[in-house]
Design a protein around this motif. Structure first.
Motif, PDB file in Angstrom:
ATOM      1  N   GLY A   1       0.778  -1.241   0.000  1.00 51.80           N
ATOM      2  CA  GLY A   1       0.000   0.000   0.000  1.00 51.80           C
ATOM      3  C   GLY A   1       0.804   1.282   0.000  1.00 51.80           C
ATOM      4  N   LEU A   2       2.118   1.177  -0.028  1.00 52.40           N
ATOM      5  CA  LEU A   2       2.912   2.399  -0.125  1.00 52.40           C
ATOM      6  C   LEU A   2       2.668   3.031  -1.491  1.00 52.40           C
ATOM      7  N   GLY A   3       2.333   4.294  -1.494  1.00 55.72           N
ATOM      8  CA  GLY A   3       1.953   4.941  -2.737  1.00 55.72           C
ATOM      9  C   GLY A   3       3.087   5.651  -3.442  1.00 55.72           C
ATOM     10  N   GLU A   4       4.195   5.817  -2.747  1.00 61.03           N
ATOM     11  CA  GLU A   4       5.343   6.481  -3.355  1.00 61.03           C
ATOM     12  C   GLU A   4       6.604   5.836  -2.819  1.00 61.03           C
ATOM     13  N   ILE A   5       7.440   5.393  -3.727  1.00 62.79           N
ATOM     14  CA  ILE A   5       8.637   4.646  -3.347  1.00 62.79           C
ATOM     15  C   ILE A   5       9.834   5.233  -4.071  1.00 62.79           C
ATOM     16  N   ASN A   6      10.802   5.649  -3.296  1.00 69.42           N
ATOM     17  CA  ASN A   6      12.048   6.129  -3.870  1.00 69.42           C
ATOM     18  C   ASN A   6      12.926   4.902  -4.114  1.00 69.42           C
ATOM     19  N   CYS A   7      13.196   4.618  -5.356  1.00 68.04           N
ATOM     20  CA  CYS A   7      13.743   3.308  -5.730  1.00 68.04           C
ATOM     21  C   CYS A   7      15.268   3.244  -5.806  1.00 68.04           C
ATOM     22  N   CYS A   8      15.911   4.335  -6.168  1.00 73.50           N
ATOM     23  CA  CYS A   8      17.357   4.277  -6.390  1.00 73.50           C
ATOM     24  C   CYS A   8      17.905   5.691  -6.588  1.00 73.50           C
TER      25      CYS A   8
ATOM     26  N   TRP B   1      18.569  12.113  -8.051  1.00 72.18           N
ATOM     27  CA  TRP B   1      19.809  12.481  -8.720  1.00 72.18           C
ATOM     28  C   TRP B   1      20.255  13.815  -8.157  1.00 72.18           C
ATOM     29  N   LEU B   2      21.523  14.117  -8.339  1.00 74.88           N
ATOM     30  CA  LEU B   2      22.066  15.326  -7.729  1.00 74.88           C
ATOM     31  C   LEU B   2      22.421  16.381  -8.763  1.00 74.88           C
ATOM     32  N   ASN B   3      22.456  15.976 -10.022  1.00 78.39           N
ATOM     33  CA  ASN B   3      22.911  16.913 -11.051  1.00 78.39           C
ATOM     34  C   ASN B   3      22.349  16.501 -12.418  1.00 78.39           C
ATOM     35  N   GLU B   4      22.672  17.305 -13.391  1.00 72.15           N
ATOM     36  CA  GLU B   4      22.226  17.110 -14.772  1.00 72.15           C
ATOM     37  C   GLU B   4      22.523  15.700 -15.303  1.00 72.15           C
ATOM     38  N   ARG B   5      23.731  15.261 -15.007  1.00 74.82           N
ATOM     39  CA  ARG B   5      24.161  13.949 -15.495  1.00 74.82           C
ATOM     40  C   ARG B   5      23.287  12.822 -14.915  1.00 74.82           C
ATOM     41  N   GLY B   6      23.025  12.896 -13.624  1.00 80.05           N
ATOM     42  CA  GLY B   6      22.152  11.904 -12.996  1.00 80.05           C
ATOM     43  C   GLY B   6      20.745  11.991 -13.557  1.00 80.05           C
ATOM     44  N   PHE B   7      20.289  13.207 -13.787  1.00 82.18           N
ATOM     45  CA  PHE B   7      18.951  13.402 -14.346  1.00 82.18           C
ATOM     46  C   PHE B   7      18.833  12.743 -15.711  1.00 82.18           C
ATOM     47  N   GLU B   8      19.871  12.896 -16.523  1.00 83.55           N
ATOM     48  CA  GLU B   8      19.837  12.287 -17.862  1.00 83.55           C
ATOM     49  C   GLU B   8      19.778  10.757 -17.771  1.00 83.55           C
ATOM     50  N   ARG B   9      20.484  10.204 -16.770  1.00 84.93           N
ATOM     51  CA  ARG B   9      20.391   8.749 -16.568  1.00 84.93           C
ATOM     52  C   ARG B   9      18.959   8.366 -16.168  1.00 84.93           C
ATOM     53  N   ALA B  10      18.383   9.115 -15.235  1.00 83.96           N
ATOM     54  CA  ALA B  10      17.033   8.801 -14.743  1.00 83.96           C
ATOM     55  C   ALA B  10      16.002   8.891 -15.871  1.00 83.96           C
TER      56      ALA B  10
ATOM     57  N   GLN C   1      12.092   3.948 -16.705  1.00 85.34           N
ATOM     58  CA  GLN C   1      10.621   4.014 -16.622  1.00 85.34           C
ATOM     59  C   GLN C   1      10.144   4.694 -15.336  1.00 85.34           C
ATOM     60  N   LEU C   2      11.059   5.251 -14.553  1.00 88.85           N
ATOM     61  CA  LEU C   2      10.635   5.840 -13.273  1.00 88.85           C
ATOM     62  C   LEU C   2       9.763   7.070 -13.485  1.00 88.85           C
ATOM     63  N   ASP C   3       9.026   7.450 -12.441  1.00 87.36           N
ATOM     64  CA  ASP C   3       8.168   8.628 -12.470  1.00 87.36           C
ATOM     65  C   ASP C   3       8.994   9.828 -12.023  1.00 87.36           C
ATOM     66  N   LEU C   4       9.431  10.614 -12.967  1.00 83.61           N
ATOM     67  CA  LEU C   4      10.352  11.690 -12.630  1.00 83.61           C
ATOM     68  C   LEU C   4       9.614  12.913 -12.093  1.00 83.61           C
ATOM     69  N   VAL C   5      10.124  13.428 -10.989  1.00 84.00           N
ATOM     70  CA  VAL C   5       9.695  14.748 -10.529  1.00 84.00           C
ATOM     71  C   VAL C   5      10.952  15.528 -10.181  1.00 84.00           C
ATOM     72  N   GLY C   6      10.903  16.797 -10.470  1.00 81.40           N
ATOM     73  CA  GLY C   6      12.068  17.640 -10.242  1.00 81.40           C
ATOM     74  C   GLY C   6      12.025  18.262  -8.860  1.00 81.40           C
ATOM     75  N   ASN C   7      12.685  17.615  -7.914  1.00 80.60           N
ATOM     76  CA  ASN C   7      12.782  18.198  -6.572  1.00 80.60           C
ATOM     77  C   ASN C   7      13.896  19.226  -6.543  1.00 80.60           C
ATOM     78  N   LEU C   8      13.753  20.214  -5.689  1.00 85.78           N
ATOM     79  CA  LEU C   8      14.791  21.234  -5.537  1.00 85.78           C
ATOM     80  C   LEU C   8      15.269  21.240  -4.088  1.00 85.78           C
ATOM     81  N   VAL C   9      16.558  21.468  -3.922  1.00 83.77           N
ATOM     82  CA  VAL C   9      17.138  21.345  -2.582  1.00 83.77           C
ATOM     83  C   VAL C   9      17.910  22.591  -2.170  1.00 83.77           C
TER      84      VAL C   9
END
Lengths: 312, 312
Positions: B42-49, B82-91, B95-103
């Motif tokens: 029943g977990l609706g959101e899972i951070n996978c990797c 991901w922490l940067n552009e390069r990680g974002f491009e990998r993500a 098939q993951l559900d991408l959302v752009g978090n800001l830190v």
């Protein structure tokens, strides 16, 4: 913002309830080191051992040896536990600081299993014990209500069951002219949640506003410190706890259910402006030593992470 | 008696932050089983990797394999970090559900160490990332303020430092027309106490009354669930947590600092009348399986004791 007490009293249960729950037991010399270390760290009351049947509880077979070996520190109360006349007679022959605690169970089913008596019988036995303490010149101590927040045999516990058990005990204290040092509400099997603490402690406080209350909490399901904090906010000023979370070794399998961890709770209190009188670094050292003696990781967190003094 | 929310959203961090903190890592198949089990529970959101440098974080070297192997369950959001552009491009290639978090970091010193940037540079980078997300058609997610309750490099953190970091992030969200799904206050190094939660969450809520808040808590010093409960009482409705307390393995030594344990927190919530949407027994089963896969006891308590349903 906060109605927390300025200070609390911690009663250390590691050498007694903690050690009793470690399947392999704790070597005598490690128990002595723990008790002496805890006293040096500032714990003012330490439950050192149980005078119970060594066949049933081999972890406590060295109770007399523990009691005899402690190098006493002035101002510290070194107590022990017993369940009946026979255990009391054993305890009397030691140097421990005897107080006559009286017990009842909110759950009738638990009372029958744990003390082998129905509520009236258990109360009558407690009255006989009070009589015995008077004869022996031992002051009465605290009133303990077991299973105040739930029972594995009976399920939910109503506040009126807690009130009934407490009323029976407090009547004995009144009859013997000694006010109970504290009325303990015990989360014997780890069912409590903060809302339940609020509800039950609130009701008991309303009924006996002058009676100091105490909490004996287990961290069976992870809510132990949340429950303790709820108690603090209600003005509870006395708590049992176990160094390193002794008694809740993760290798003990299902049912592992130590008391709340002393140093984790000291950290929470001191960071919240509630004085415990305990030197945190010295207490952490005790926790690390007893973990080494057990030879398995214990559940305490602070002893792994350390306090915050070094960052400030 | 209680001003708790009716329901909350739990974000599962076990496969990501939890697995990342286990020194030996978690085998790929155990990660997949965990993620699928959590979704089924029943977990609706899972951070996978995490899409980070595998040389620096070998535990996450299988990020693409994890993302590819998940049998998706409808309605569940499977995210990655991901922490940067390069990680974002990998993500983006998964098939993951991408959302752009800001830190941002409340502590400047932590921001410099963790993100290798001063506060203005970090904010400018976040703005560039927001731009990048817009170009890529990826919606913005949440705003994260690290070290909101204390910092190992800087010490105490003032509420105004948290406000400043939050204000910088929320301005970017406003500029891009997406409200932040949540404003996360992160107890990155496990310093928080319930009073501090009250103080900081209270101030942030006063300043941005319409902004949903979230808490990312670590149980580094044992106060994790007490802190979470304080957040609940302030109406926080979104929490990160880690199944079995993964990431806080007691063998990891000093600094072991997992997130609060998902199933222990689910228990606390459900027992307090706060719905989580999670089936507790199925979640406990996930915790036991991942503990077996790690091969060492994990800090979660409920998975050892079990829930209360069988006693009622």
């Amino acid at each position: 913002m906060s109605d927390l007490p300025d200070s609390i009293v911690l009663v250390e249960e590691g050498p007694r309830e903690g050690a009793q729950s470690e399947p392999a037991g704790i070597p005598l010399d490690a128990k002595i080191r723990l008790i002496e270390g805890l006293a040096a760290a500032g714990l003012g009351e330490i439950n050192c051992c149980s005078f119970v049947d060594p066949k049933r509880v081999p972890q406590m077979a060295d109770a007399e040896e523990v009691a005899a070996a402690i190098l006493r520190r002035p101002g510290v109360r070194y107590t022990g536990l017993w369940l009946n006349e026979r255990g009391f007679e054993r305890a009397r022959r030691t140097q421990l600081d005897l107080v006559g605690n009286l017990v009842a169970s909110a759950s009738e089913a638990f009372g029958r299993r744990n003390n082998n008596r129905g509520p009236e019988e258990l109360l009558a036995q407690q009255r006989r014990m009070a009589e015995r303490y008077r004869e022996a010149g031992v002051p009465l101590g605290s009133a303990y209500v077991f299973t105040a927040f739930g029972c594995a045999f009976e399920g939910e516990i109503q506040v009126r069951q807690v009130e009934r058990a407490a009323a029976g005990l407090l009547e004995i204290f009144a009859d013997y002219g000694d006010p109970a040092e504290a009325l303990y509400l015990c989360d014997t099997v780890g069912w409590a949640t903060p809302l339940q603490i609020e509800r039950t402690v609130g009701a008991i406080r309303d009924r006996w506003p002058e009676q100091p209350l105490a909490l004996h909490l287990h961290d069976t399901r992870g809510s132990g410190l949340a429950n303790a904090f709820a108690g603090l906010k209600l003005g509870v000023r006395r708590f049992d706890a176990s160094c390193a979370g002794l008694g809740g070794c993760p290798f003990a399998g299902e049912g592992a259910a130590g008391n709340i961890c002393t140093e984790d709770f000291v950290f929470l209190c001191e960071e919240s402006g509630v004085s415990t009188g305990v030197a945190l670094d010295a207490l952490i050292e005790c926790a690390r030593e007893i973990e080494a003696a057990v030879g398995q990781p214990l559940p305490g967190k602070l002893m792994k992470a350390g306090g915050l003094a070094r960052f400030r």
